[in-house]
Design a protein around this motif. Structure first.
Motif, PDB file in Angstrom:
ATOM      1  N   ARG A 206       6.456   0.048   8.390  1.00  0.00           N
ATOM      2  CA  ARG A 206       7.886   0.141   8.653  1.00  0.00           C
ATOM      3  C   ARG A 206       8.535   1.331   7.957  1.00  0.00           C
ATOM      4  O   ARG A 206       9.625   1.760   8.344  1.00  0.00           O
ATOM      5  CB  ARG A 206       8.546  -1.170   8.208  1.00  0.00           C
ATOM      6  N   LYS A 209      10.117   4.311   9.845  1.00  0.00           N
ATOM      7  CA  LYS A 209      11.511   4.239  10.357  1.00  0.00           C
ATOM      8  C   LYS A 209      11.636   4.047  11.871  1.00  0.00           C
ATOM      9  O   LYS A 209      12.622   3.492  12.346  1.00  0.00           O
ATOM     10  CB  LYS A 209      12.360   5.468   9.990  1.00  0.00           C
ATOM     11  N   SER A 231       1.079  -2.050  10.714  1.00  0.00           N
ATOM     12  CA  SER A 231       1.396  -3.357  10.132  1.00  0.00           C
ATOM     13  C   SER A 231       2.015  -4.236  11.228  1.00  0.00           C
ATOM     14  O   SER A 231       2.421  -3.752  12.290  1.00  0.00           O
ATOM     15  CB  SER A 231       2.364  -3.201   8.954  1.00  0.00           C
ATOM     16  N   ARG A 232       2.118  -5.513  10.928  1.00  0.00           N
ATOM     17  CA  ARG A 232       2.590  -6.448  11.960  1.00  0.00           C
ATOM     18  C   ARG A 232       4.033  -6.215  12.416  1.00  0.00           C
ATOM     19  O   ARG A 232       4.296  -6.217  13.625  1.00  0.00           O
ATOM     20  CB  ARG A 232       2.410  -7.870  11.443  1.00  0.00           C
ATOM     21  N   HIS A 245      -2.413  -3.851  15.463  1.00  0.00           N
ATOM     22  CA  HIS A 245      -1.941  -4.667  14.327  1.00  0.00           C
ATOM     23  C   HIS A 245      -3.126  -5.191  13.506  1.00  0.00           C
ATOM     24  O   HIS A 245      -3.978  -5.887  14.022  1.00  0.00           O
ATOM     25  CB  HIS A 245      -1.053  -5.776  14.920  1.00  0.00           C
ATOM     26  N   VAL A 246      -3.152  -4.806  12.212  1.00  0.00           N
ATOM     27  CA  VAL A 246      -4.233  -5.280  11.333  1.00  0.00           C
ATOM     28  C   VAL A 246      -3.662  -6.243  10.296  1.00  0.00           C
ATOM     29  O   VAL A 246      -2.486  -6.180   9.941  1.00  0.00           O
ATOM     30  CB  VAL A 246      -4.970  -4.109  10.626  1.00  0.00           C
ATOM     31  N   GLN A 248      -3.969 -10.417   8.389  1.00  0.00           N
ATOM     32  CA  GLN A 248      -4.371 -11.825   8.505  1.00  0.00           C
ATOM     33  C   GLN A 248      -4.246 -12.342   9.931  1.00  0.00           C
ATOM     34  O   GLN A 248      -5.100 -13.068  10.430  1.00  0.00           O
ATOM     35  CB  GLN A 248      -3.471 -12.644   7.586  1.00  0.00           C
ATOM     36  N   THR A 249      -3.148 -11.971  10.600  1.00  0.00           N
ATOM     37  CA  THR A 249      -2.946 -12.440  11.968  1.00  0.00           C
ATOM     38  C   THR A 249      -3.308 -11.372  12.997  1.00  0.00           C
ATOM     39  O   THR A 249      -3.142 -11.592  14.191  1.00  0.00           O
ATOM     40  CB  THR A 249      -1.473 -12.856  12.174  1.00  0.00           C
ATOM     41  N   GLY A 262       3.430   4.296   4.358  1.00  0.00           N
ATOM     42  CA  GLY A 262       4.683   3.526   4.477  1.00  0.00           C
ATOM     43  C   GLY A 262       4.440   2.050   4.752  1.00  0.00           C
ATOM     44  O   GLY A 262       5.166   1.428   5.527  1.00  0.00           O
ATOM     45  N   SER A 264       3.907  -1.663   2.708  1.00  0.00           N
ATOM     46  CA  SER A 264       4.148  -2.192   1.354  1.00  0.00           C
ATOM     47  C   SER A 264       2.891  -2.802   0.728  1.00  0.00           C
ATOM     48  O   SER A 264       2.729  -2.791  -0.483  1.00  0.00           O
ATOM     49  CB  SER A 264       5.261  -3.243   1.409  1.00  0.00           C
ATOM     50  N   GLN A 268      -0.601 -10.608   3.428  1.00  0.00           N
ATOM     51  CA  GLN A 268      -1.097 -10.852   4.793  1.00  0.00           C
ATOM     52  C   GLN A 268      -1.647  -9.566   5.410  1.00  0.00           C
ATOM     53  O   GLN A 268      -2.517  -9.611   6.262  1.00  0.00           O
ATOM     54  CB  GLN A 268       0.021 -11.405   5.684  1.00  0.00           C
ATOM     55  N   HIS A 269      -1.115  -8.426   4.999  1.00  0.00           N
ATOM     56  CA  HIS A 269      -1.657  -7.154   5.492  1.00  0.00           C
ATOM     57  C   HIS A 269      -2.996  -6.880   4.797  1.00  0.00           C
ATOM     58  O   HIS A 269      -3.997  -6.568   5.447  1.00  0.00           O
ATOM     59  CB  HIS A 269      -0.672  -6.010   5.225  1.00  0.00           C
ATOM     60  N   ASN A 283       3.244   6.003  -0.376  1.00  0.00           N
ATOM     61  CA  ASN A 283       4.441   5.153  -0.392  1.00  0.00           C
ATOM     62  C   ASN A 283       5.427   5.738  -1.400  1.00  0.00           C
ATOM     63  O   ASN A 283       5.033   6.217  -2.459  1.00  0.00           O
ATOM     64  CB  ASN A 283       4.052   3.721  -0.798  1.00  0.00           C
ATOM     65  N   ASP A 301       7.746  10.646  -0.589  1.00  0.00           N
ATOM     66  CA  ASP A 301       8.329  10.406   0.732  1.00  0.00           C
ATOM     67  C   ASP A 301       7.318  10.824   1.800  1.00  0.00           C
ATOM     68  O   ASP A 301       6.892  11.981   1.843  1.00  0.00           O
ATOM     69  CB  ASP A 301       9.618  11.248   0.848  1.00  0.00           C
ATOM     70  N   LEU A 302       6.961   9.878   2.641  1.00  0.00           N
ATOM     71  CA  LEU A 302       5.917  10.160   3.638  1.00  0.00           C
ATOM     72  C   LEU A 302       6.301  11.313   4.552  1.00  0.00           C
ATOM     73  O   LEU A 302       5.433  12.030   5.066  1.00  0.00           O
ATOM     74  CB  LEU A 302       5.578   8.891   4.440  1.00  0.00           C
TER      75      LEU A 302
HETATM   76  C1  LIG Z   1       2.064 -15.987   8.358  1.00  0.00           C
HETATM   77  C2  LIG Z   1       2.250 -14.502   8.236  1.00  0.00           C
HETATM   78  C3  LIG Z   1       1.264 -13.673   8.727  1.00  0.00           C
HETATM   79  C4  LIG Z   1       1.419 -12.292   8.632  1.00  0.00           C
HETATM   80  N1  LIG Z   1       0.415 -11.464   9.099  1.00  0.00           N
HETATM   81  C5  LIG Z   1       0.519 -10.150   8.935  1.00  0.00           C
HETATM   82  C6  LIG Z   1      -0.519  -9.273   9.369  1.00  0.00           C
HETATM   83  O1  LIG Z   1      -1.525  -9.699   9.935  1.00  0.00           O
HETATM   84  N2  LIG Z   1      -0.369  -7.948   9.153  1.00  0.00           N
HETATM   85  C7  LIG Z   1       0.743  -7.423   8.541  1.00  0.00           C
HETATM   86  O2  LIG Z   1       0.796  -6.192   8.372  1.00  0.00           O
HETATM   87  N3  LIG Z   1       1.731  -8.221   8.132  1.00  0.00           N
HETATM   88  C8  LIG Z   1       1.653  -9.555   8.326  1.00  0.00           C
HETATM   89  N4  LIG Z   1       2.690 -10.345   7.938  1.00  0.00           N
HETATM   90  C9  LIG Z   1       3.927  -9.718   7.448  1.00  0.00           C
HETATM   91  C10 LIG Z   1       3.831  -9.292   5.997  1.00  0.00           C
HETATM   92  O3  LIG Z   1       4.190 -10.375   5.155  1.00  0.00           O
HETATM   93  C11 LIG Z   1       4.762  -8.109   5.701  1.00  0.00           C
HETATM   94  O4  LIG Z   1       6.078  -8.478   6.062  1.00  0.00           O
HETATM   95  C12 LIG Z   1       4.393  -6.839   6.472  1.00  0.00           C
HETATM   96  O5  LIG Z   1       3.047  -6.525   6.250  1.00  0.00           O
HETATM   97  C13 LIG Z   1       5.260  -5.694   5.993  1.00  0.00           C
HETATM   98  O6  LIG Z   1       5.054  -4.578   6.821  1.00  0.00           O
HETATM   99  P1  LIG Z   1       5.359  -3.115   6.246  1.00  0.00           P
HETATM  100  O7  LIG Z   1       4.599  -2.932   4.992  1.00  0.00           O
HETATM  101  O8  LIG Z   1       5.101  -2.181   7.374  1.00  0.00           O
HETATM  102  O9  LIG Z   1       6.923  -3.146   6.047  1.00  0.00           O
HETATM  103  P2  LIG Z   1       7.798  -3.263   4.719  1.00  0.00           P
HETATM  104  O10 LIG Z   1       7.440  -4.465   3.933  1.00  0.00           O
HETATM  105  O11 LIG Z   1       9.208  -3.107   5.157  1.00  0.00           O
HETATM  106  O12 LIG Z   1       7.350  -2.010   3.847  1.00  0.00           O
HETATM  107  C14 LIG Z   1       7.626  -0.690   4.168  1.00  0.00           C
HETATM  108  C15 LIG Z   1       7.066   0.168   3.047  1.00  0.00           C
HETATM  109  O13 LIG Z   1       7.327   1.527   3.365  1.00  0.00           O
HETATM  110  C16 LIG Z   1       7.752   2.184   2.194  1.00  0.00           C
HETATM  111  N5  LIG Z   1       8.580   3.317   2.610  1.00  0.00           N
HETATM  112  C17 LIG Z   1       9.805   3.278   3.193  1.00  0.00           C
HETATM  113  N6  LIG Z   1      10.244   4.513   3.466  1.00  0.00           N
HETATM  114  C18 LIG Z   1       9.285   5.353   3.026  1.00  0.00           C
HETATM  115  C19 LIG Z   1       9.159   6.758   3.007  1.00  0.00           C
HETATM  116  N7  LIG Z   1      10.108   7.553   3.518  1.00  0.00           N
HETATM  117  N8  LIG Z   1       8.033   7.304   2.474  1.00  0.00           N
HETATM  118  C20 LIG Z   1       7.059   6.506   1.939  1.00  0.00           C
HETATM  119  N9  LIG Z   1       7.133   5.166   1.944  1.00  0.00           N
HETATM  120  C21 LIG Z   1       8.222   4.595   2.488  1.00  0.00           C
HETATM  121  C22 LIG Z   1       8.516   1.154   1.396  1.00  0.00           C
HETATM  122  O14 LIG Z   1       8.522   1.492   0.009  1.00  0.00           O
HETATM  123  C23 LIG Z   1       7.746  -0.109   1.681  1.00  0.00           C
HETATM  124  O15 LIG Z   1       6.728  -0.324   0.699  1.00  0.00           O
HETATM  125  C24 LIG Z   1       2.566 -11.744   8.021  1.00  0.00           C
HETATM  126  C25 LIG Z   1       3.537 -12.596   7.515  1.00  0.00           C
HETATM  127  C26 LIG Z   1       3.394 -13.957   7.631  1.00  0.00           C
HETATM  128  C27 LIG Z   1       4.457 -14.852   7.065  1.00  0.00           C
END
Ligand SMILES: Cc1cc2nc3c(=O)[nH]c(=O)nc-3n(C[C@H](O)[C@H](O)[C@H](O)COP(=O)(O)OP(=O)(O)OC[C@H]3O[C@@H](n4cnc5c(N)ncnc54)[C@H](O)[C@@H]3O)c2cc1C
Length: 319
Positions: A206, A209, A231-232, A245-246, A248-249, A262, A264, A268-269, A283, A301-302
């Motif tokens: 995420r 952006k 990510s999911r 999508h990689v 747990q799910t 980018g 977190s 689950q990831h 990150n 910053d990515l």
């Molecule tokens: C039952 C269940 C199963 C799930 N299964 C999965 C699964 O299989 N896979 C999965 O991925 N998730 C899964 N999730 C969701 C998981 O809990 C997280 O919400 C998800 O992985 C977060 O995705 P993210 O890291 O892309 O987004 P975010 O948590 O929003 O993280 C974004 C990251 O980007 C960084 N960032 C932002 N802007 C910049 C920038 N400009 N430069 C550098 N870094 C930046 C931030 O610091 C942050 O660390 C599941 C959740 C549940 C409840």
């Protein structure tokens, strides 16, 4: 005898087949028996499995097995296992292996451990095998006491080892494939290594952006010859297709190199990627949980780091 089902989709072995045969050979040594490989359908260079430890290779060259059908494949493996007196049957823990291991075990009245990740131990007539559970947080050990044992082997759990030479292939027949599924057409994606088999994966979350910013991720993947993942929430928001999508799910992967941009690093990831050999995290948040699982990390910053990374990679490749 240890029987290893060596998958050969479209007539070619995948790495998982060589891993399964290498593993089968080691299990056979523990049991003081031989390792026999089985291929279903038209298979190119089946005798090559001898290099990975198969003392003989059986091939059901019937072209009806060129298309995957879980019922027909399971029936064929069971038939060959019974007629050859196999005491252990090994399959890869791949999409195909997962869909037939249970059927094979039921028909052989055998205990099954799916997704084993190390060599078993033998205790009299019992076999103990370990697998990772609770999203990789723990290791469970299972004991199988049935006369026949079935194991499916997690990808990348063993390295294919060339330890012998090619062997002759024996054509065998298992009767007509009697599955109830007919494959009418197959569409394959050319040029892209599927995520479960990819050696290098470039993945983004995420922090990107929006989908319009993925060009730099795709550029990095193209320079490295990598497969892209996400990510999911990114797939849920339709920024990227769901097959990327990689976690747990999503798809569980075990590449040699996983680059997370980018993302977190939520548990689950991590559950789907923490078996990668080397993890690189980019990150901007130094406290992001992913850094705890990373071998290398860039705090930044990515949108600045990734283009510079790509330029450096291009220079490195050119030089
Ligand atoms: C039952 C269940 C199963 C799930 N299964 C999965 C699964 O299989 N896979 C999965 O991925 N998730 C899964 N999730 C969701 C998981 O809990 C997280 O919400 C998800 O992985 C977060 O995705 P993210 O890291 O892309 O987004 P975010 O948590 O929003 O993280 C974004 C990251 O980007 C960084 N960032 C932002 N802007 C910049 C920038 N400009 N430069 C550098 N870094 C930046 C931030 O610091 C942050 O660390 C599941 C959740 C549940 C409840």
């Amino acid at each position: 005898m240890v029987l290893v089902f060596a998958e050969s989709p479209r007539g070619q072995f995948k790495k998982s087949a060589f891993e399964a045969v290498t593993y089968g050979k080691k299990v056979a040594e523990l049991l003081g028996t031989t390792c026999v490989a089985l291929c279903l359908g038209t298979t190119k260079d089946a005798g090559e499995l001898g290099r990975y430890g198969a003392s003989s290779v059986l091939n059901v060259a019937d072209s009806t097995f060129d298309q995957f059908d879980s019922q027909a494949f399971a029936a064929a493996i069971v038939g060959v296992a019974k007629s050859n007196g196999a005491t252990v049957v090994i399959l890869g823990h791949t999409a195909i292996g997962k869909s037939i291991a249970g059927r094979v075990a039921v028909r052989l009245n055998a205990g099954l451990v799916s997704g084993v990740n190390s060599l078993p131990t033998i205790n009299g007539n019992a076999l103990r095998a370990k697998k990772s559970v609770f999203s990789g947080k723990a290791i469970a050990e299972y004991e199988i006491t049935s006369a026949i044992k079935v194991l499916s082997l997690m990808g990348n759990a063993v390295k294919p080892e060339a330890m012998g030479s090619a062997v002759a292939v024996e054509e065998v027949s298992v009767g007509a494939a009697n599955g109830r599924i007919r494959v009418k057409s197959v569409k394959t994606q050319e040029g892209i290594v599927p995520l479960p088999e990819a050696e290098i994966v470039v993945s983004a979350g995420r922090g990107m952006k929006g989908p319009e910013n993925w060009g730099m991720v795709e550029e990095m993947a193209s320079i490295l010859g990598a497969t892209t993942a996400c990510s999911r929430p990114v797939a849920d928001a339709h920024w990227r297709p769901h097959h990327e999508h990689v976690g747990q799910t999503g798809i569980a992967i075990r590449p040699n190199l996983y680059i997370a941009i980018g993302i977190s690093g939520a548990i689950q990831h991590l559950a789907g990627v923490n078996n990668s050999k080397v993890i690189v995290v980019i990150n901007k948040d130094a406290e992001a949980p992913f850094f705890k699982a990373a071998d290398y990390g860039v705090v930044g910053d990515l949108f600045e780091v990734v283009p510079r990374f790509n330029e450096a990679l291009k220079k490195f490749k050119a030089g």
